[in-house]
Write a protein that holds these residues in place. Structure first.
Motif, short mmCIF file in Angstrom:
data_model
loop_
_atom_site.label_atom_id
_atom_site.label_comp_id
_atom_site.label_asym_id
_atom_site.label_seq_id
_atom_site.Cartn_x
_atom_site.Cartn_y
_atom_site.Cartn_z
N GLY A 55 24.03 102.42 29.98
CA GLY A 55 23.14 102.04 31.07
C GLY A 55 23.49 100.71 31.69
O GLY A 55 23.45 100.54 32.92
N ALA A 56 23.84 99.73 30.85
CA ALA A 56 24.23 98.41 31.36
C ALA A 56 25.50 98.51 32.20
O ALA A 56 25.60 97.89 33.27
N VAL A 57 26.48 99.28 31.71
CA VAL A 57 27.74 99.44 32.45
C VAL A 57 27.50 100.18 33.76
O VAL A 57 28.04 99.82 34.82
N PHE A 96 17.83 108.78 26.50
CA PHE A 96 16.71 108.27 27.27
C PHE A 96 17.05 106.92 27.90
O PHE A 96 16.62 106.63 29.02
N ASN A 97 17.81 106.11 27.19
CA ASN A 97 18.07 104.77 27.72
C ASN A 97 18.87 104.81 29.01
O ASN A 97 18.73 103.92 29.86
N LEU A 98 19.72 105.82 29.18
CA LEU A 98 20.48 105.91 30.43
C LEU A 98 19.54 106.08 31.62
O LEU A 98 19.72 105.44 32.66
N ILE A 99 18.51 106.92 31.47
CA ILE A 99 17.56 107.08 32.57
C ILE A 99 16.64 105.86 32.68
O ILE A 99 16.25 105.46 33.79
N LEU A 100 16.31 105.23 31.55
CA LEU A 100 15.49 104.02 31.59
C LEU A 100 16.18 102.92 32.38
O LEU A 100 15.56 102.24 33.21
N SER A 101 17.47 102.74 32.14
CA SER A 101 18.22 101.70 32.87
C SER A 101 18.25 101.99 34.36
O SER A 101 18.19 101.08 35.19
N ASP A 115 15.46 113.59 34.60
CA ASP A 115 14.92 113.27 35.93
C ASP A 115 13.72 112.35 35.74
O ASP A 115 13.01 112.44 34.73
N PHE A 116 13.49 111.48 36.73
CA PHE A 116 12.31 110.61 36.64
C PHE A 116 11.65 110.47 38.01
O PHE A 116 12.28 110.65 39.06
N LYS A 117 10.38 110.14 37.97
CA LYS A 117 9.63 109.78 39.16
C LYS A 117 8.68 108.66 38.75
O LYS A 117 7.90 108.81 37.81
#
Length: 579
Positions: A548-550, A191-196, A115-117
């Motif tokens: 993440g790109a996809v 982590f990269n999935l949420i970063l994207s 999760d992110f905020k």
């Protein structure tokens, strides 16, 4: 001024190693010998010694080429080695142990929910970021806890360092399924999935190009914004994909055949590892032997797993020994790692072996040259300071006309090989890391939910490219794994019992050659680390940005976000309200 929230779910794909765990052990002459496809011979020897109570000189580990392991070998020290060793010692006979294909599925990437905020100013400045990850550790902790701790610390230094307010929380939860472990990276893909998602969602909220948002906010701790490496990587990727021409508002692209929509997306990440991050390896060792015929025996001990580090070693050795006037064809790299050789092997993790051993060879070459000059002085009756070795020729300061070759010189001596054994710790000067990115174009059939990836652009800033064709092979090969994680690969469990249901290559669907799109690999040399080469690894990271790109490209195509990978057709249809 703006707050954006979101979440993503990363599943537990398997490494898909081609050869299963295997070993043969023999107890003979009061010594236990193990032949295996473990990628760390010295590490295996230490494990057996400690667990079976044998002194090190009574344990011998031998290994050669391994058919790709992708993190499988990081899954702790396997107990089957101990069982096999005990059986060999008890029976006095050689004992072989080999996993079945079903058993090989018992290694997976750690699944995680993120999760992110994010808090952002209207000008695009990221002022605050909070992330929370819940990792599914499985039935017991293997390396999952390490991943949960390691990623926030490292990314806080090399990716998120310029965000003034940063909080990252990680939790591990035990569950009735396979323990999550390593798979081509320690938590970076999760982590990269949420970063994207963060990049895409925040940029959309601000009406900003995600490329510009990244350049404005992300860099490592020891550089100022904008990062030259990140700028170069994103600009090159955008140009090659046709980012500005193909990107449109989410879901607003033209229809193809009445039901298909196209979209583009990207993700980026900090590369790993550069030399300063490899301190925990300790000494990196290399042995070089110069034969009397001017050929070279190179023992840069490492178990080749398909990444091409052996070729990097030979190329690095040839470059360091240019003064001998030899080429790669004159160098023999020792492919078998044997702990009885008395040299610690450099384990194939962190994509770092390709340059770490080559850096040691520079020091080795200097010492070899000095030893050769001493040998020449004895043969020619001169002082070493009067002699130089250039392009395979022996030069005398007192006689410019003297023109003996090194090979001729060595034949006049006692035919004893000249040997150099060198150990060197990694240089820990803080240089940060370069960046890499993947850009994707997809086509989504809104009637069936099927996603076809049309093109992938893979851009890596390497510092120095050690072996171009090998690096490009890593970039291209990584996309098969990345696409599989993004779209098709998933271990299915019986929810009542926790029993896995698809431990085979029919039901666990890895992409085939027929599924692969056009892939454009790009290698850049912008950032520079320490040492002669100042290189950084790329092999593990080539897979990390693809999901993440996809996912961002699918959102751009259909205008509905699906952040639970793999993004299978039924998830697309559900998101479109067609389930």
């Amino acid at each position: 001024d703006v707050i954006v929230e979101g979440s993503s779910t990363f599943h537990n794909a398997t490494q898909g190693s081609m050869d299963n765990w295997c070993c043969v052990m023999q107890w003979k002459a009061d010594q236990l010998t193990v032949w295996s496809n473990h990628y760390g011979a010295d590490q295996l020897r230490m494990h057996i010694s400690e667990m079976l109570g044998l002194p090190l000189h009574k344990v011998r580990a031998i290994a050669s080429y391994v058919g790709g392991q992708f993190g499988r070998g990081d899954t702790g020290d396997q107990p089957f080695f101990l069982v096999t060793g005990l059986l060999a010692m008890k029976t006095g006979r050689p004992v072989k142990y080999r996993h079945t294909r079903h058993q090989s599925f018992l290694n997976t990437r750690q699944p995680a929910i993120y999760d992110f905020k994010a808090g952002v100013k209207k000008d695009g400045t990221l002022t605050a970021l909070y992330t929370k990850s819940i990792g599914n550790v499985g039935a017991y902790a293997d390396l999952s806890m390490f991943a949960l701790k390691f990623v926030p610390k490292e990314l806080g230094e090399v990716l998120l360092a310029h965000i003034p307010n940063l909080r990252m929380e990680s939790y591990g939860v035990y569950a009735n399924n396979i323990p999550g472990c390593m798979m081509r990276g320690v938590g970076n893909s999760q982590f990269n999935l949420i970063l994207s998602h963060i990049i895409d969602a925040v940029a959309e909220k601000l009406g900003m190009d995600p490329v510009d948002f990244c350049v404005k906010n992300f860099a490592h701790e020891w550089e100022k914004l904008p990062s030259a490496s990140l700028v170069a990587v994103l600009q090159e990727g955008a140009k090659r994909l046709g980012w500005k021409e193909k990107r449109h508002a989410p879901g607003n692209g033209p229809l193809i055949d009445g039901v298909k929509k196209r979209g583009v997306g990207f993700s980026f990440h900090a590369a790993w590892h550069s030399e300063w991050q490899e301190k925990r390896r300790g000494k990196v060792q290399v042995n070089i032997v110069l034969n009397p015929d001017c050929t070279i025996l190179l023992n840069a001990a490492t178990i080749e797993v398909g990444g091409g580090s052996n070729t990097c070693n030979v190329l690095g050795c040839a470059e360091a020994l240019q003064f001998l006037g030899i080429g790669v064809e004159d160098i023999h790299w020792t492919p078998v790692v044997d702990t009885n050789d008395g040299i610690k092997d450099c384990v194939q993790t962190d994509s770092a072996v390709a340059y770490l051993q080559s850096e040691v060879m520079i020091d080795s070459a200097k010492e070899l040259k000095e030893k050769l000059k001493i040998a020449a002085a004895e043969i020619l009756g001169k002082k070493p300071s009067e002699i130089d070795i250039v392009d395979g020729k022996v030069l005398l300061a007192s006689d410019p006309s003297f023109g003996m070759t090194v090979k001729e010189l060595l034949r006049k001596g006692d035919n004893a090989p000249i040997t150099v054994a060198k150990s060197r710790s990694p240089d820990c000067k803080l240089t940060g890391v370069p960046f890499f990115a993947n850009f994707a174009e997809v086509e989504v059939d809104t009637s069936t939910g099927k996603v076809d990836v049309q093109k992938l652009v893979v851009v890596n800033d390497c510092g120095t490219v050690m072996y171009a064709s090998g690096a490009e092979a890593q970039q291209i090969g990584g996309q098969c794994m990345g696409m599989g994680e993004a779209l098709t690969e998933e271990i299915i469990y019986d929810k009542a019992t926790g029993i896995p249901l698809n431990f085979n290559w029919v039901d666990y669907t890895i992409p085939t050659m027929a599924d692969m799109p056009e892939i454009d690999p790009v290698l850049l040399e912008v950032w520079k680390g320490v040492g002669e080469y100042g290189a950084c690894g790329i092999g593990e990271g080539t897979v990390s940005c693809t999901p993440g790109a996809v996912a961002n490209a699918i959102y751009n195509a259909i205008g509905v976000r699906v952040n639970d990978i793999p993004i299978k057709p039924e998830k697309i249809l559900k998101a479109l309200g067609k389930d």
